[in-house]
Design a protein around this motif. Structure first.
Motif, PDB file in Angstrom:
ATOM      1  N   SER A   2       4.559  -4.498  -5.011  1.00 41.98           N
ATOM      2  CA  SER A   2       5.073  -4.851  -3.691  1.00 41.98           C
ATOM      3  C   SER A   2       6.275  -3.983  -3.373  1.00 41.98           C
ATOM      4  CB  SER A   2       5.482  -6.319  -3.640  1.00 41.98           C
ATOM      5  OG  SER A   2       4.388  -7.177  -3.878  1.00 41.98           O
ATOM      6  N   CYS A   3       6.430  -3.680  -2.107  1.00 41.16           N
ATOM      7  CA  CYS A   3       7.575  -2.903  -1.627  1.00 41.16           C
ATOM      8  C   CYS A   3       8.174  -3.675  -0.470  1.00 41.16           C
ATOM      9  CB  CYS A   3       7.129  -1.524  -1.180  1.00 41.16           C
ATOM     10  SG  CYS A   3       8.414  -0.530  -0.392  1.00 41.16           S
ATOM     11  N   GLY A   4       9.396  -4.122  -0.643  1.00 39.91           N
ATOM     12  CA  GLY A   4      10.095  -4.851   0.404  1.00 39.91           C
ATOM     13  C   GLY A   4      11.300  -4.077   0.893  1.00 39.91           C
ATOM     14  N   ALA A   5      11.699  -4.351   2.129  1.00 42.25           N
ATOM     15  CA  ALA A   5      12.826  -3.626   2.709  1.00 42.25           C
ATOM     16  C   ALA A   5      13.884  -4.584   3.212  1.00 42.25           C
ATOM     17  CB  ALA A   5      12.360  -2.735   3.855  1.00 42.25           C
ATOM     18  N   SER A   6      15.117  -4.194   3.044  1.00 47.82           N
ATOM     19  CA  SER A   6      16.225  -4.923   3.653  1.00 47.82           C
ATOM     20  C   SER A   6      17.018  -3.939   4.496  1.00 47.82           C
ATOM     21  CB  SER A   6      17.120  -5.551   2.592  1.00 47.82           C
ATOM     22  OG  SER A   6      17.683  -4.568   1.768  1.00 47.82           O
ATOM     23  N   GLY A   7      17.582  -4.429   5.576  1.00 45.97           N
ATOM     24  CA  GLY A   7      18.352  -3.554   6.435  1.00 45.97           C
ATOM     25  C   GLY A   7      17.523  -2.845   7.486  1.00 45.97           C
ATOM     26  N   ARG A   8      16.210  -2.911   7.350  1.00 45.08           N
ATOM     27  CA  ARG A   8      15.285  -2.340   8.332  1.00 45.08           C
ATOM     28  C   ARG A   8      14.025  -3.161   8.319  1.00 45.08           C
ATOM     29  NH1 ARG A   8      18.887   0.676   9.525  1.00 45.08           N
ATOM     30  NH2 ARG A   8      18.838   2.926   9.907  1.00 45.08           N
ATOM     31  N   THR A   9      13.338  -3.169   9.428  1.00 45.41           N
ATOM     32  CA  THR A   9      12.023  -3.767   9.412  1.00 45.41           C
ATOM     33  C   THR A   9      11.012  -2.681   9.066  1.00 45.41           C
ATOM     34  OG1 THR A   9      10.337  -4.872  10.717  1.00 45.41           O
ATOM     35  CG2 THR A   9      11.854  -3.424  11.900  1.00 45.41           C
ATOM     36  N   LEU A  10      10.134  -2.980   8.139  1.00 42.28           N
ATOM     37  CA  LEU A  10       9.143  -2.007   7.706  1.00 42.28           C
ATOM     38  C   LEU A  10       8.090  -1.728   8.765  1.00 42.28           C
ATOM     39  CD1 LEU A  10       8.168  -2.766   3.986  1.00 42.28           C
ATOM     40  CD2 LEU A  10       9.071  -0.631   4.906  1.00 42.28           C
ATOM     41  N   SER A  11       7.957  -2.622   9.725  1.00 43.79           N
ATOM     42  CA  SER A  11       6.802  -2.589  10.605  1.00 43.79           C
ATOM     43  C   SER A  11       6.710  -1.326  11.457  1.00 43.79           C
ATOM     44  CB  SER A  11       6.784  -3.816  11.506  1.00 43.79           C
ATOM     45  OG  SER A  11       7.933  -3.832  12.329  1.00 43.79           O
ATOM     46  N   ASN A  42       7.316  -8.098   6.026  1.00 48.02           N
ATOM     47  CA  ASN A  42       8.135  -6.912   5.759  1.00 48.02           C
ATOM     48  C   ASN A  42       7.833  -6.321   4.391  1.00 48.02           C
ATOM     49  OD1 ASN A  42       9.956  -5.395   7.314  1.00 48.02           O
ATOM     50  ND2 ASN A  42      11.684  -5.992   6.039  1.00 48.02           N
ATOM     51  N   THR A  43       6.541  -6.291   4.048  1.00 47.23           N
ATOM     52  CA  THR A  43       6.132  -5.893   2.706  1.00 47.23           C
ATOM     53  C   THR A  43       4.903  -4.992   2.769  1.00 47.23           C
ATOM     54  OG1 THR A  43       6.960  -7.993   1.815  1.00 47.23           O
ATOM     55  CG2 THR A  43       5.457  -6.731   0.426  1.00 47.23           C
ATOM     56  N   VAL A  44       4.882  -4.023   1.874  1.00 47.46           N
ATOM     57  CA  VAL A  44       3.710  -3.177   1.670  1.00 47.46           C
ATOM     58  C   VAL A  44       3.250  -3.374   0.230  1.00 47.46           C
ATOM     59  CG1 VAL A  44       2.896  -0.794   1.523  1.00 47.46           C
ATOM     60  CG2 VAL A  44       4.336  -1.510   3.438  1.00 47.46           C
ATOM     61  N   TYR A  45       1.941  -3.399   0.035  1.00 43.71           N
ATOM     62  CA  TYR A  45       1.381  -3.666  -1.285  1.00 43.71           C
ATOM     63  C   TYR A  45       0.577  -2.457  -1.784  1.00 43.71           C
ATOM     64  CZ  TYR A  45       2.298  -8.447   0.237  1.00 43.71           C
ATOM     65  OH  TYR A  45       2.891  -9.597   0.713  1.00 43.71           O
ATOM     66  N   LEU A  46       0.495  -2.379  -3.082  1.00 43.59           N
ATOM     67  CA  LEU A  46      -0.413  -1.427  -3.718  1.00 43.59           C
ATOM     68  C   LEU A  46      -1.188  -2.197  -4.775  1.00 43.59           C
ATOM     69  CD1 LEU A  46      -1.311   1.569  -3.833  1.00 43.59           C
ATOM     70  CD2 LEU A  46       0.270   1.836  -5.754  1.00 43.59           C
ATOM     71  N   GLN A  47      -2.441  -2.491  -4.460  1.00 42.10           N
ATOM     72  CA  GLN A  47      -3.325  -3.164  -5.415  1.00 42.10           C
ATOM     73  C   GLN A  47      -3.949  -2.110  -6.304  1.00 42.10           C
ATOM     74  OE1 GLN A  47      -3.991  -6.539  -5.879  1.00 42.10           O
ATOM     75  NE2 GLN A  47      -5.120  -5.836  -7.681  1.00 42.10           N
ATOM     76  N   MET A  48      -3.743  -2.238  -7.602  1.00 39.31           N
ATOM     77  CA  MET A  48      -4.229  -1.244  -8.554  1.00 39.31           C
ATOM     78  C   MET A  48      -5.234  -1.901  -9.486  1.00 39.31           C
ATOM     79  SD  MET A  48      -0.647   0.724  -9.413  1.00 39.31           S
ATOM     80  CE  MET A  48      -0.025  -0.627 -10.383  1.00 39.31           C
ATOM     81  N   ASN A  49      -6.473  -1.470  -9.405  1.00 37.30           N
ATOM     82  CA  ASN A  49      -7.543  -1.998 -10.246  1.00 37.30           C
ATOM     83  C   ASN A  49      -8.049  -0.915 -11.190  1.00 37.30           C
ATOM     84  OD1 ASN A  49      -7.398  -4.449  -8.817  1.00 37.30           O
ATOM     85  ND2 ASN A  49      -8.904  -3.734  -7.306  1.00 37.30           N
ATOM     86  N   SER A  50      -8.770  -1.330 -12.207  1.00 35.55           N
ATOM     87  CA  SER A  50      -9.362  -0.390 -13.166  1.00 35.55           C
ATOM     88  C   SER A  50      -8.317   0.596 -13.668  1.00 35.55           C
ATOM     89  CB  SER A  50     -10.533   0.354 -12.519  1.00 35.55           C
ATOM     90  OG  SER A  50     -11.509  -0.557 -12.060  1.00 35.55           O
ATOM     91  N   LEU A  51      -7.197   0.073 -14.065  1.00 35.21           N
ATOM     92  CA  LEU A  51      -6.087   0.933 -14.479  1.00 35.21           C
ATOM     93  C   LEU A  51      -6.435   1.715 -15.740  1.00 35.21           C
ATOM     94  CD1 LEU A  51      -3.176  -1.460 -13.621  1.00 35.21           C
ATOM     95  CD2 LEU A  51      -3.368   0.891 -12.811  1.00 35.21           C
ATOM     96  N   LYS A  52      -5.907   2.935 -15.792  1.00 35.56           N
ATOM     97  CA  LYS A  52      -6.131   3.839 -16.915  1.00 35.56           C
ATOM     98  C   LYS A  52      -4.786   4.207 -17.544  1.00 35.56           C
ATOM     99  CE  LYS A  52      -9.902   6.001 -14.317  1.00 35.56           C
ATOM    100  NZ  LYS A  52     -10.421   7.274 -13.758  1.00 35.56           N
ATOM    101  N   PRO A  53      -4.791   4.606 -18.804  1.00 37.86           N
ATOM    102  CA  PRO A  53      -3.522   5.019 -19.429  1.00 37.86           C
ATOM    103  C   PRO A  53      -2.812   6.122 -18.644  1.00 37.86           C
ATOM    104  CG  PRO A  53      -5.171   4.677 -21.103  1.00 37.86           C
ATOM    105  CD  PRO A  53      -5.878   4.538 -19.787  1.00 37.86           C
ATOM    106  N   GLU A  54      -3.578   6.979 -17.999  1.00 34.85           N
ATOM    107  CA  GLU A  54      -2.945   8.060 -17.229  1.00 34.85           C
ATOM    108  C   GLU A  54      -2.290   7.575 -15.940  1.00 34.85           C
ATOM    109  OE1 GLU A  54      -6.064   7.954 -18.429  1.00 34.85           O
ATOM    110  OE2 GLU A  54      -7.494   8.901 -17.048  1.00 34.85           O
ATOM    111  N   ASP A  55      -2.446   6.304 -15.615  1.00 36.36           N
ATOM    112  CA  ASP A  55      -1.720   5.737 -14.469  1.00 36.36           C
ATOM    113  C   ASP A  55      -0.298   5.327 -14.854  1.00 36.36           C
ATOM    114  OD1 ASP A  55      -4.757   4.105 -13.536  1.00 36.36           O
ATOM    115  OD2 ASP A  55      -3.867   5.870 -12.578  1.00 36.36           O
ATOM    116  N   THR A  56       0.021   5.399 -16.129  1.00 34.23           N
ATOM    117  CA  THR A  56       1.357   5.033 -16.583  1.00 34.23           C
ATOM    118  C   THR A  56       2.399   5.925 -15.936  1.00 34.23           C
ATOM    119  OG1 THR A  56       0.568   4.183 -18.706  1.00 34.23           O
ATOM    120  CG2 THR A  56       2.862   4.904 -18.596  1.00 34.23           C
ATOM    121  N   ALA A  57       3.377   5.301 -15.272  1.00 28.44           N
ATOM    122  CA  ALA A  57       4.404   6.061 -14.556  1.00 28.44           C
ATOM    123  C   ALA A  57       5.408   5.096 -13.937  1.00 28.44           C
ATOM    124  CB  ALA A  57       3.786   6.916 -13.448  1.00 28.44           C
TER     125      ALA A  57
END
Length: 122
Positions: A21-30, A77-92
């Motif tokens: 999840s990515c949330g913002a304060s001080g600005r509206t993300l929209s 005020n939130t953006v999401y990143l749903q991550m499925n089928s994760l792989k070791p190379e997604d580590t970051a």
């Protein structure tokens, strides 16, 4: 003062899922386009996914296409990143960023969060 805060990272086994999840304060993300980027140790930061302010346009890197989904809930005020089928190379360390204007895959964003760690074990 604009502040972006990422959450939802953690340790998961290969094949598992996480939702960032990515949330913002001080600005509206929209009214901002939002992008997700990641950086693994010893590697350059790379683009992961991005979404326009309306949610009508999305971009994905080839390495995550079909496995990750970016979405937004402007009322929260939130953006999401749903991550499925994760792989070791997604580590970051995963960062969200926002910018006025059109969505882009380039790192031309005005505001950046501190990042949330994702670790995928094999």
């Amino acid at each position: 003062q604009v502040q972006l805060v990422e959450s939802g990272g953690g340790l998961v086994q290969a094949g598992g899922s996480l939702r960032l999840s990515c949330g913002a304060s001080g600005r509206t993300l929209s009214v901002y386009a939002v992008g997700w980027f990641r950086q693994a140790p010893g590697k350059e930061r790379e683009f992961v996914a991005a979404i326009s302010w309306s949610g009508g346009v999305t971009y994905y890197s080839n390495s995550v296409k079909g496995r990750f989904t970016i979405s937004r809930a402007n009322a929260k005020n939130t953006v999401y990143l749903q991550m499925n089928s994760l792989k070791p190379e997604d580590t970051a360390l995963y960062y969200c960023a926002m910018r006025r204007g059109g969505v882009t895959q380039r790192a031309e964003y005005d505001y950046w969060g501190q990042g949330t760690q994702v670790t995928v074990s094999s």
